[in-house]
Design a protein around this motif. Structure first.
Motif, mmCIF file in Angstrom:
data_model
loop_
_atom_site.group_PDB
_atom_site.id
_atom_site.type_symbol
_atom_site.label_atom_id
_atom_site.label_comp_id
_atom_site.label_asym_id
_atom_site.label_seq_id
_atom_site.Cartn_x
_atom_site.Cartn_y
_atom_site.Cartn_z
ATOM 1 N N LEU A 198 -2.486 -32.163 -36.298
ATOM 2 C CA LEU A 198 -3.654 -33.022 -35.121
ATOM 3 C C LEU A 198 -2.813 -33.261 -34.401
ATOM 4 O O LEU A 198 -1.716 -33.650 -34.287
ATOM 5 C CB LEU A 198 -4.500 -34.093 -35.827
ATOM 6 C CG LEU A 198 -5.043 -33.679 -37.200
ATOM 7 C CD1 LEU A 198 -5.044 -35.061 -37.971
ATOM 8 C CD2 LEU A 198 -6.462 -33.590 -36.303
ATOM 9 N N PRO A 199 -3.762 -33.509 -32.412
ATOM 10 C CA PRO A 199 -3.136 -33.800 -31.726
ATOM 11 C C PRO A 199 -2.210 -35.517 -32.302
ATOM 12 O O PRO A 199 -3.197 -36.739 -32.935
ATOM 13 C CB PRO A 199 -4.509 -33.873 -30.863
ATOM 14 C CG PRO A 199 -4.759 -33.651 -30.976
ATOM 15 C CD PRO A 199 -5.167 -32.994 -32.451
ATOM 16 N N ARG A 200 -1.647 -36.174 -31.387
ATOM 17 C CA ARG A 200 -0.914 -37.302 -31.153
ATOM 18 C C ARG A 200 -0.431 -37.550 -29.404
ATOM 19 O O ARG A 200 0.605 -37.297 -28.827
ATOM 20 C CB ARG A 200 0.110 -37.061 -31.813
ATOM 21 C CG ARG A 200 -0.250 -37.072 -33.404
ATOM 22 C CD ARG A 200 1.334 -38.123 -34.300
ATOM 23 N NE ARG A 200 1.713 -39.226 -33.668
ATOM 24 C CZ ARG A 200 2.501 -39.961 -34.896
ATOM 25 N NH1 ARG A 200 3.747 -39.293 -35.550
ATOM 26 N NH2 ARG A 200 3.405 -41.638 -34.097
ATOM 27 N N PRO A 201 -0.918 -37.855 -29.083
ATOM 28 C CA PRO A 201 -1.632 -37.720 -27.793
ATOM 29 C C PRO A 201 -0.752 -38.368 -26.425
ATOM 30 O O PRO A 201 -0.389 -40.084 -27.269
ATOM 31 C CB PRO A 201 -2.798 -37.997 -26.500
ATOM 32 C CG PRO A 201 -3.805 -37.475 -27.457
ATOM 33 C CD PRO A 201 -3.221 -38.227 -28.939
ATOM 34 N N SER A 202 0.088 -39.249 -25.767
ATOM 35 C CA SER A 202 1.335 -39.806 -25.033
ATOM 36 C C SER A 202 0.941 -40.760 -24.580
ATOM 37 O O SER A 202 1.165 -41.392 -23.657
ATOM 38 C CB SER A 202 1.943 -39.029 -25.042
ATOM 39 O OG SER A 202 2.646 -37.809 -24.414
ATOM 40 N N ASN A 203 -0.424 -39.635 -23.898
ATOM 41 C CA ASN A 203 -1.003 -40.783 -22.512
ATOM 42 C C ASN A 203 -2.754 -40.600 -23.066
ATOM 43 O O ASN A 203 -2.839 -39.477 -23.290
ATOM 44 C CB ASN A 203 -0.614 -39.919 -21.346
ATOM 45 C CG ASN A 203 -0.310 -39.471 -21.081
ATOM 46 O OD1 ASN A 203 -1.310 -38.347 -21.347
ATOM 47 N ND2 ASN A 203 1.237 -38.768 -20.786
ATOM 48 N N LEU A 204 -3.477 -40.598 -21.526
ATOM 49 C CA LEU A 204 -4.743 -40.394 -21.736
ATOM 50 C C LEU A 204 -4.832 -38.826 -20.798
ATOM 51 O O LEU A 204 -6.062 -38.680 -21.325
ATOM 52 C CB LEU A 204 -5.248 -41.614 -20.593
ATOM 53 C CG LEU A 204 -5.484 -42.683 -21.970
ATOM 54 C CD1 LEU A 204 -6.266 -43.956 -20.478
ATOM 55 C CD2 LEU A 204 -6.593 -42.921 -22.739
ATOM 56 N N VAL A 241 -4.773 -36.823 -24.323
ATOM 57 C CA VAL A 241 -6.312 -37.225 -25.036
ATOM 58 C C VAL A 241 -7.332 -36.410 -24.139
ATOM 59 O O VAL A 241 -8.019 -35.388 -25.163
ATOM 60 C CB VAL A 241 -6.816 -38.762 -24.812
ATOM 61 C CG1 VAL A 241 -7.995 -39.084 -25.259
ATOM 62 C CG2 VAL A 241 -5.908 -39.508 -25.440
ATOM 63 N N HIS A 274 3.854 -36.897 -29.230
ATOM 64 C CA HIS A 274 3.929 -38.628 -29.568
ATOM 65 C C HIS A 274 4.577 -38.422 -31.330
ATOM 66 O O HIS A 274 5.018 -39.211 -31.357
ATOM 67 C CB HIS A 274 2.408 -39.394 -29.819
ATOM 68 C CG HIS A 274 2.838 -41.508 -29.226
ATOM 69 N ND1 HIS A 274 3.218 -42.333 -29.175
ATOM 70 C CD2 HIS A 274 1.980 -41.751 -27.919
ATOM 71 C CE1 HIS A 274 3.652 -43.228 -28.056
ATOM 72 N NE2 HIS A 274 2.321 -42.851 -27.843
ATOM 73 N N ALA A 322 -6.369 -32.629 -25.384
ATOM 74 C CA ALA A 322 -7.309 -32.637 -27.104
ATOM 75 C C ALA A 322 -8.654 -32.650 -27.057
ATOM 76 O O ALA A 322 -9.310 -31.446 -27.620
ATOM 77 C CB ALA A 322 -6.050 -33.646 -27.775
ATOM 78 N N ARG A 345 -5.922 -42.306 -32.005
ATOM 79 C CA ARG A 345 -4.718 -41.469 -32.845
ATOM 80 C C ARG A 345 -3.748 -42.041 -30.998
ATOM 81 O O ARG A 345 -2.451 -42.793 -31.881
ATOM 82 C CB ARG A 345 -4.471 -40.484 -32.907
ATOM 83 C CG ARG A 345 -3.148 -40.256 -33.292
ATOM 84 C CD ARG A 345 -3.130 -39.754 -34.303
ATOM 85 N NE ARG A 345 -1.031 -40.549 -34.525
ATOM 86 C CZ ARG A 345 -0.874 -40.598 -35.397
ATOM 87 N NH1 ARG A 345 -1.400 -40.108 -37.047
ATOM 88 N NH2 ARG A 345 0.442 -41.409 -35.427
ATOM 89 N N TYR A 346 -3.882 -41.937 -30.075
ATOM 90 C CA TYR A 346 -2.961 -42.495 -29.429
ATOM 91 C C TYR A 346 -3.498 -44.318 -28.972
ATOM 92 O O TYR A 346 -1.973 -45.055 -28.972
ATOM 93 C CB TYR A 346 -3.623 -42.432 -27.555
ATOM 94 C CG TYR A 346 -3.430 -43.083 -26.150
ATOM 95 C CD1 TYR A 346 -1.592 -41.884 -26.178
ATOM 96 C CD2 TYR A 346 -4.319 -43.323 -25.890
ATOM 97 C CE1 TYR A 346 -1.671 -43.325 -24.408
ATOM 98 C CE2 TYR A 346 -3.663 -44.482 -24.414
ATOM 99 C CZ TYR A 346 -2.426 -44.337 -24.019
ATOM 100 O OH TYR A 346 -1.351 -44.884 -23.344
ATOM 101 N N LEU A 402 -7.307 -29.849 -38.658
ATOM 102 C CA LEU A 402 -8.478 -29.964 -36.840
ATOM 103 C C LEU A 402 -9.856 -30.032 -36.708
ATOM 104 O O LEU A 402 -10.389 -29.321 -38.103
ATOM 105 C CB LEU A 402 -7.552 -29.033 -36.152
ATOM 106 C CG LEU A 402 -6.451 -28.815 -36.045
ATOM 107 C CD1 LEU A 402 -6.244 -27.498 -35.713
ATOM 108 C CD2 LEU A 402 -5.985 -29.950 -34.976
#
Lengths: 247, 247
Positions: free
Chosen positions: A138-144, A147, A115, A150, B157-158, B138
């Motif tokens: 920090l993570p910003r996942p685009s899907n589960l 997630v 993301h 991460a 975040r997601y 983190l």
């Protein structure tokens, strides 16, 4: 690494790329739900990554683990990534620590930070753009699925801090055998060749580190992932570049 | 916030602190496995946070959620935090998005970053030390409970990035009614008074934000968590300080 290396998810694409380049250099123990198509003379364990007893048995005498097993689908449903990717990864870390394993390389993913692209595409896929992710963000996942990757990174941080396991999380880009199509800009920017993939994970087995998050891509002209940390800490020296189409 | 506010884990310590200071200001819907000791005239839902149907029903008409429910034990086993804290939190986010909820405040924890202390204690608990965590770092969980809280932050975040839910993650310090003992340096540094806790979560219901990670502590002389972001984005104005023992 003289002790056996456990490769989970050995039958998948990343596993095959790693084996392809390092087949004869390690005493491999291959774990997968599906037996690898060509296991040569390697030891094979057919088991699900959520089968704790099987995972514990597979750790016996192991010096390092490359943990790839999990549901690899970016659109995988929550129930599957919760069980296979989060719970399965915790099982692997826990068993590795209990077995006295020294190093663990975890296959994370570009989807853990997908993301970051949302407001910046397509510019960040292009050569002029100097936006870079370097693994400190920090993570910003685009899907589960992202997630779950991460979460696997955070688990690795914990098992390193608490139990002194060396952990490197590799946010793998777009692994394909051939070059990605010239008009697939995102794929070009995060291309990882099979050769560079094999070399990168070889470095994860040989280098010394505490806890690291690195990006796994080739040395592409287009890129928005920094490979500096992988070079510096692991001695990663990629040979491919998505811009060199006749390489 | 004129619409009902769903408070999960309402019977726990944090829930009681929040209700204590904001009892009459919102139309509360209290969800907990255990009915709250004193629910006054509020609507009560007795359900487990992993009961998806019950959680979905409880979201009906809700404008904001304060999500506290989960296994609160720092030494909780993996199976429990996986189910109650990770899976339970995903259930809450998913149901909130589907119900059109506007804002969600998630109770994260100092345990999500507990291992930053390892090499620095006890100096970082003392006034002269200028080491600060500010929420951009983190996670470095000190236990599997902390891993589960970090996973809840990533889920937030997601759900923000993908579904535009406003999410604030509050890394709650050491919430106690009275001042922590003068010789408990860590507790002093991360003290959160009941009064400041109630005010902080009131700000989470009233302020405008996208996705935030803030620290939830009082304005202690000793501190290694920055409260600047909470002040700036939420308008947090703590009134207590662990150094003022007769406050």
């Amino acid at each position: 690494m003289d002790d056996p290396v456990l490769l989970t998810g050995a039958s998948g694409r990343v596993g095959q790329a790693i084996l392809g380049g390092n087949e004869d250099d390690y005493e491999w123990r291959l774990l997968d739900r599906e037996p690898p198509a060509d296991a040569a003379d390697h030891e094979v364990v057919v088991a699900d990554i959520t089968d704790e007893n099987a995972v514990r048995d597979a750790m016996d005498g192991v010096g390092a683990v490359i943990h790839l097993a999990g549901d690899p689908r970016p659109d995988a449903p929550w129930e599957s990534v919760l069980q296979n990717n989060i719970d399965g990864t915790q099982t692997v870390y826990e068993a590795a620590v209990d077995a006295g394993v020294e190093k663990l390389a975890f296959a994370s993913s570009n989807h853990a930070v997908g993301h970051y692209e949302t407001d910046r595409k397509p510019d960040l896929y292009r050569e002029g753009d100097d936006f870079r992710l370097d693994g400190t963000e920090l993570p910003r996942p685009s899907n589960l699925y992202g997630v779950s990757k991460a979460a696997g990174e955070v688990l690795g941080r914990y098992y390193h801090d608490e139990h002194d396991l060396s952990v490197v999380c590799v946010r793998i880009g777009n692994l394909t055998k051939g070059h990605p199509p010239i008009d697939y800009e995102r794929g070009q920017a995060m291309w990882l060749s099979y050769r560079d993939c094999a070399h990168l994970f070889e470095r994860c087995l040989e280098a010394d580190y505490d806890y690291e998050i690195v990006y796994g891509i080739s040395d592409n002209d287009r890129k928005y992932y920094s490979i500096e940390r992988a070079k510096e800490i692991l001695g990663y020296e990629p040979q491919d570049n998505s811009a060199e189409h006749d390489a």
